[in-house]
Design a protein around this motif. Structure first.
Motif, short mmCIF file in Angstrom:
data_model
loop_
_atom_site.label_atom_id
_atom_site.label_comp_id
_atom_site.label_asym_id
_atom_site.label_seq_id
_atom_site.Cartn_x
_atom_site.Cartn_y
_atom_site.Cartn_z
N GLN A 61 0.66 -1.25 -0.07
CA GLN A 61 -0.01 -0.16 -0.40
C GLN A 61 0.73 1.07 0.27
OE1 GLN A 61 -2.85 -1.45 -0.96
NE2 GLN A 61 -3.60 -0.18 -0.21
N VAL A 62 1.96 1.26 0.55
CA VAL A 62 2.94 2.93 0.74
C VAL A 62 3.33 2.35 -0.66
CG1 VAL A 62 5.12 3.76 1.99
CG2 VAL A 62 3.11 2.23 2.94
N PHE A 63 4.38 1.59 -0.41
CA PHE A 63 4.93 1.48 -2.18
C PHE A 63 3.75 1.98 -3.25
CE2 PHE A 63 8.12 -1.42 -4.32
CZ PHE A 63 8.21 -0.44 -4.92
N SER A 64 3.08 1.93 -3.26
CA SER A 64 1.69 2.23 -4.52
C SER A 64 1.05 3.39 -4.31
CB SER A 64 0.07 1.21 -4.23
OG SER A 64 0.50 -0.31 -3.93
N SER A 381 0.27 12.65 2.37
CA SER A 381 0.54 13.52 0.17
C SER A 381 -0.51 12.39 -0.65
CB SER A 381 2.20 13.54 0.57
OG SER A 381 2.60 13.58 1.38
N GLN A 382 -0.67 11.01 -0.63
CA GLN A 382 -1.51 10.97 -1.48
C GLN A 382 -2.52 10.66 -2.04
OE1 GLN A 382 -3.36 7.67 -1.51
NE2 GLN A 382 -3.49 7.72 -3.68
N LEU A 383 -3.99 11.37 -0.47
CA LEU A 383 -4.69 11.22 -0.44
C LEU A 383 -4.85 12.74 -1.41
CD1 LEU A 383 -5.79 10.57 3.06
CD2 LEU A 383 -6.69 9.62 0.68
N LYS A 384 -3.95 13.72 -0.44
CA LYS A 384 -4.08 15.85 -1.09
C LYS A 384 -3.62 15.51 -2.11
CE LYS A 384 -5.01 18.24 1.38
NZ LYS A 384 -6.73 18.69 1.66
N PRO A 405 -9.68 6.25 -2.05
CA PRO A 405 -9.00 6.70 -0.89
C PRO A 405 -9.28 5.68 0.54
CG PRO A 405 -11.41 7.64 -0.76
CD PRO A 405 -11.57 6.84 -1.69
N TYR A 406 -10.02 4.50 0.43
CA TYR A 406 -10.79 3.46 1.51
C TYR A 406 -9.18 2.56 1.82
CZ TYR A 406 -15.19 4.88 0.05
OH TYR A 406 -16.28 6.22 -0.48
N TRP A 409 -6.32 5.06 3.53
CA TRP A 409 -6.62 5.64 4.69
C TRP A 409 -6.68 4.23 6.10
CZ3 TRP A 409 -7.50 9.57 7.07
CH2 TRP A 409 -7.73 10.99 6.99
N ALA A 410 -7.23 3.45 5.37
CA ALA A 410 -7.25 2.01 6.18
C ALA A 410 -5.76 1.14 6.69
CB ALA A 410 -7.36 0.78 5.10
N THR A 411 -4.90 1.82 5.42
CA THR A 411 -3.48 1.31 5.74
C THR A 411 -3.31 2.61 7.01
OG1 THR A 411 -3.07 1.09 3.53
CG2 THR A 411 -1.44 1.72 4.71
N ILE A 412 -3.19 3.17 7.00
CA ILE A 412 -2.82 4.68 8.08
C ILE A 412 -3.38 4.61 9.36
CG2 ILE A 412 -3.14 7.02 8.83
CD1 ILE A 412 -3.40 8.11 5.90
#
Length: 459
Positions: A61-64, A381-384, A405-406, A409-412
């Motif tokens: 997820q972070v990588f993506s 950052s990716q969200l915004k 964006p789900y 958010w889930a990964t955060i």
């Protein structure tokens, strides 16, 4: 004609998808997996397999998220630039300096570990000699162009991957009874000695911080992605290859290890992977495993040096560090940023010798906390940044993180839970508090810097 030749030279200096994959594997597979996996096993038991699978999903997820931004807008500043453009100047500053501090601390632990591994062969040689040799070696490699760096890091990655494949083959042969007949081996070891969750879900949860450290080098791929031949193709390809290769190597090797050796017989005094070599009386097993771990440490240190140097140069370009640190030599290397990062490395290594061993472990665990806090900033950052990418970089916006964006958010939420859950372990609690203190210090320096700039502009 000259322009065409220059273009050709520039292209020849860029990384291919294969090289980016190997650089990523080299940065991620560090000494931590070969050594610290024993800590995770003792905490979680056989359920550590679920932990590594879950850790790979988080890394994906972070990588993506990072890849989405890197494909649309490749830049050597990577996540620091994206944080600044999406979240504001403060978060760009904080993200860059957090990564630099954490990277320098990680490098110092890796070079110290490398020296200790080498002293295993040369016990009468002073530790500082190996520390100096490896530090100079890594500085020399990073003073070369990105192509040479990629080749060297790829070579080191191949050694580590080959070692894990060799372990898997040997483990499979032992499991099949080819080398020797050993009692009490098999998947039943997953459910003996307390069951699959011998310490409950709490044991698995408390091990997640250490497990995530086995994936911590993923951000280095973001730093190198701007120097690929075709980012829109190379970066997504590298993601798939890195994630699936790591899943195969990590899960398969640990599955065999836990089937051959009961989890409660594993010690933190040595790499658990040496146990299988000993089961088959493999010649020079200790030296082979020591060499592999040494290569893993040097490779992770090499990749970290590359990343922190680029981050520091990016901070200089944003006027958040001395301007001279942004200057590059003819090979495109920000040489002064490299020297400054090396100076920080020397300071951290000196601290490692002066401070008691446990205190230094606390400092390195704080570095781990900072790295994962940076993952949260990348995800925010990716969200915004997604709307900005769709508007400003529409032509290059060819890779999208699934489930936005789900999924973001889930990964955060999961990473925050893991960071808070690490407080169950005393050493990790000290690291958590140390990381928070470092972030607060960086924040204070930011407002001092920002105030001085405002005063200068006013005058």
């Amino acid at each position: 004609m000259a322009k065409d030749e220059n273009d050709k030279i520039d292209k020849d200096e860029r990384l291919s998808a294969n090289e980016l994959t190997l650089v990523g594997l080299g940065a991620i597979i560090g000494a931590g997996f070969f050594l610290a996996s024993s800590i995770s096993i003792l905490n979680a038991g056989p359920s550590v397999l679920l932990g590594f699978f879950f850790g790979a999903l988080i890394m994906w997820q972070v990588f993506s998220a990072l890849a989405e931004m890197s494909v649309a807008h490749p830049t050597s500043g990577s996540f620091r630039v994206y944080a600044e453009e999406a979240l504001g100047h403060f978060f760009g500053y904080l993200s860059g300096w957090m990564y630099w501090v954490a990277g320098v601390l990680v490098m110092s632990s890796e070079v110290t570990a490398s020296a200790i591994f080498t002293q295993w062969w040369f016990p009468n040689t002073s530790l500082w000699i190996f520390v100096a040799i490896y530090s100079l070696l890594i500085i020399g490699v990073n003073s070369l162009g990105v192509k040479d760096f990629g080749k060297i890091e790829s070579f080191l990655a191949i050694i580590k991957v080959t070692a894990l494949i060799l372990f898997i083959v040997l483990g499979g042969l032992v499991f099949a009874g080819i080398f020797t007949e050993i009692k009490d081996i098999g998947i039943q070891n997953y459910f003996r000695h307390g069951g699959f969750f011998p310490n409950g879900f709490t044991g698995l949860f408390s091990s997640m911080m250490i497990i995530l450290l086995s994936f911590g080098g993923v951000v280095v791929v973001g730093m190198t992605s701007s120097e690929t031949e075709e980012p829109a193709y190379d970066i997504p390809q590298a993601i798939k290859r890195i994630v699936f290769t790591l899943l195969f190597l990590y899960i398969t090797s640990l599955s065999l290890l836990l089937a051959l050796v009961p989890w409660n017989q594993i010690s933190t005094d040595a790499s658990p992977f040496t146990l299988v070599f000993r089961l088959v009386n493999f010649p020079y097993a200790g030296s082979i495993m020591n060499f592999v771990i040494l290569v893993a440490a040097l490779s992770a240190m090499n990749a970290a040096m590359y990343a922190v140097t680029r981050v520091l140069a990016s901070l200089a370009e944003a006027e958040e560090a001395p301007a001279i640190l942004a200057d590059k030599n003819e090979d495109g290397v920000p040489f002064y940023a490299l020297l400054a990062s090396s100076g920080g490395l020397v300071l951290a290594v000196i601290m490692s010798f002066l401070l008691p061993e446990k205190v230094y472990e606390y400092i390195t665990s704080a570095a781990g906390f900072i790295l994962f806090f940076n993952w949260i900033i990348i995800l925010f950052s990716q969200l915004k940044y997604r709307p900005i990418l769709e508007k400003k970089f529409r032509d290059n916006f060819k890779f999208k993180m699934k489930g936005y964006p789900y999924s973001t958010w889930a990964t955060i939420i999961v990473i925050i839970a893991i960071l808070l859950g690490s407080a169950q372990n005393f050493e990790q609690l000290v690291g958590l508090l140390g990381g928070i203190i470092i972030i607060l210090i960086l924040t204070v320096f930011y407002f001092i810097l920002y105030s001085s700039v405002q005063i200068r502009d006013y005058l």
